[in-house]
Scaffold this motif. Structure first.
Motif, PDB file in Angstrom:
ATOM      1  N   THR A  28       0.833  -1.271   0.099  1.00  0.00           N
ATOM      2  CA  THR A  28       0.038  -0.156  -0.097  1.00  0.00           C
ATOM      3  C   THR A  28       0.808   1.244   0.031  1.00  0.00           C
ATOM      4  O   THR A  28       0.184   2.328  -0.058  1.00  0.00           O
ATOM      5  N   THR A  29       2.007   0.968  -0.077  1.00  0.00           N
ATOM      6  CA  THR A  29       3.016   2.326   0.304  1.00  0.00           C
ATOM      7  C   THR A  29       2.722   3.364  -0.868  1.00  0.00           C
ATOM      8  O   THR A  29       2.743   4.352  -0.783  1.00  0.00           O
ATOM      9  N   GLU A  30       2.815   2.888  -2.115  1.00  0.00           N
ATOM     10  CA  GLU A  30       2.830   3.832  -3.380  1.00  0.00           C
ATOM     11  C   GLU A  30       1.422   4.687  -3.355  1.00  0.00           C
ATOM     12  O   GLU A  30       1.596   5.756  -3.389  1.00  0.00           O
ATOM     13  N   ASP A  31       0.512   3.932  -2.982  1.00  0.00           N
ATOM     14  CA  ASP A  31      -0.705   4.684  -2.703  1.00  0.00           C
ATOM     15  C   ASP A  31      -0.781   5.772  -1.867  1.00  0.00           C
ATOM     16  O   ASP A  31      -1.285   7.113  -1.878  1.00  0.00           O
ATOM     17  N   LYS A  32      -0.028   5.487  -0.780  1.00  0.00           N
ATOM     18  CA  LYS A  32      -0.286   6.152   0.555  1.00  0.00           C
ATOM     19  C   LYS A  32       0.653   7.605  -0.094  1.00  0.00           C
ATOM     20  O   LYS A  32       0.472   8.667   0.278  1.00  0.00           O
ATOM     21  N   VAL A  33       1.774   7.453  -0.761  1.00  0.00           N
ATOM     22  CA  VAL A  33       2.527   8.387  -1.080  1.00  0.00           C
ATOM     23  C   VAL A  33       1.932   9.361  -2.133  1.00  0.00           C
ATOM     24  O   VAL A  33       1.964  10.462  -1.947  1.00  0.00           O
TER      25      VAL A  33
END
Length: 272
Positions: free
Chosen positions: A17-22
């Protein structure tokens, strides 16, 4: 404090989920560093770094020395990252057992030199708080040994302003003059931190706890730690002549939205 907050960069963990959060919460002018996880492998770090770079972020992948087999693989990684416009890396030793030729960060840094210094900016680790298995004098000596191959120091998590002051003075007295990025946690939920430690690949929870003695006690204590008070207490030392602290390295533990909200609100308060 304003200068440090303006120059803050965020450390994130290579999860699904990191990319979406960034993308959802961070402007493109934030520098993002991506950790290297023994449990996920270096591929996760490289893939996320390339994706974020493609979105226009300044990205700093962690090249954990012990996770790379040798010069051939290092050359392939360098070519891959430079081809995506990535010009900065962070080189720790890493928590994994060595898989090849690099028992420590210095060995990998020396090979980057042989490969023609493909990266413009190369960060190495600093330890304001004592390392559980390495004497303080040796960690300072290590930074001296690496100084020809690196451009800046990224400090590990720290919660002790007096310790930061003493550490900076010892560095400079030893002749280590590289700029420093001061490591600190973002506004992490106390109950989430221990669970994250086992999932994110910082290391098994026991290793993580050993490296950050007192972390959970300090975070859990009422009023025990806040980013605002930490920076306020650090400010005099950071402003000393020759300190060369150029920004913050904020450990988000993937609480990206909360960290950016904290930073922007604190900047607004300081400027008002």
């Amino acid at each position: 404090m304003v200068r440090l907050l303006e120059q803050a960069r965020y450390e994130v963990l290579p999860t699904a989920t990191t990319e979406d959060k960034v993308l959802q919460h961070l402007p493109r002018d934030r520098a993002i560093t991506v950790t290297a996880s023994p449990s996920k492998g270096l591929a996760a770090t490289l893939d996320l770094s390339e994706s974020l770079a493609g979105h226009g972020y300044v990205v700093v992948p962690h090249l954990a020395a012990r996770m790379i087999s040798g010069r051939t693989e290092l050359a392939e990684i360098a070519e891959r990252l430079v081809g995506k416009g990535i010009t900065s890396v962070f080189v720790p030793g890493g928590d994994a057992e060595a898989v090849g030729d690099y028992p420590d960060a210095l060995a990998l840094l020396e090979d980057l030199q042989v490969l023609g210094r493909p990266f413009t900016h190369v960060g190495i680790t600093g330890y304001p708080e004592s390392h559980p298995s390495i004497h303080d004098d040796l960690t300072v000596q290590s930074m001296w040994d690496k100084r020809r191959h690196a451009t800046h120091i990224v400090s590990n998590l720290t919660f002790d302003p007096a310790g930061v002051r003493d550490w900076l003075r010892r560095l400079r007295a030893r002749g280590v003059t590289m700029p420093v990025l001061l490591g600190m946690p973002g506004p992490v939920e106390r109950t989430k931190l221990l669970g994250m430690a086992t999932k994110i690949g910082v290391g098994e929870s026991t290793k993580f706890l050993a490296k950050n003695k007192g972390l959970f006690a300090r975070l859990a204590a009422p009023g025990g730690f806040t980013g605002e008070s930490f920076l306020e207490k650090c400010a005099p030392a950071l402003g000393e002549e020759g300190a060369f602290v150029e920004g913050l390295h904020v450990f988000t533990f993937n609480q990206v939205a909360e960290t950016e909200a904290w930073r922007t609100q604190l900047l607004e308060d300081l400027r008002s």
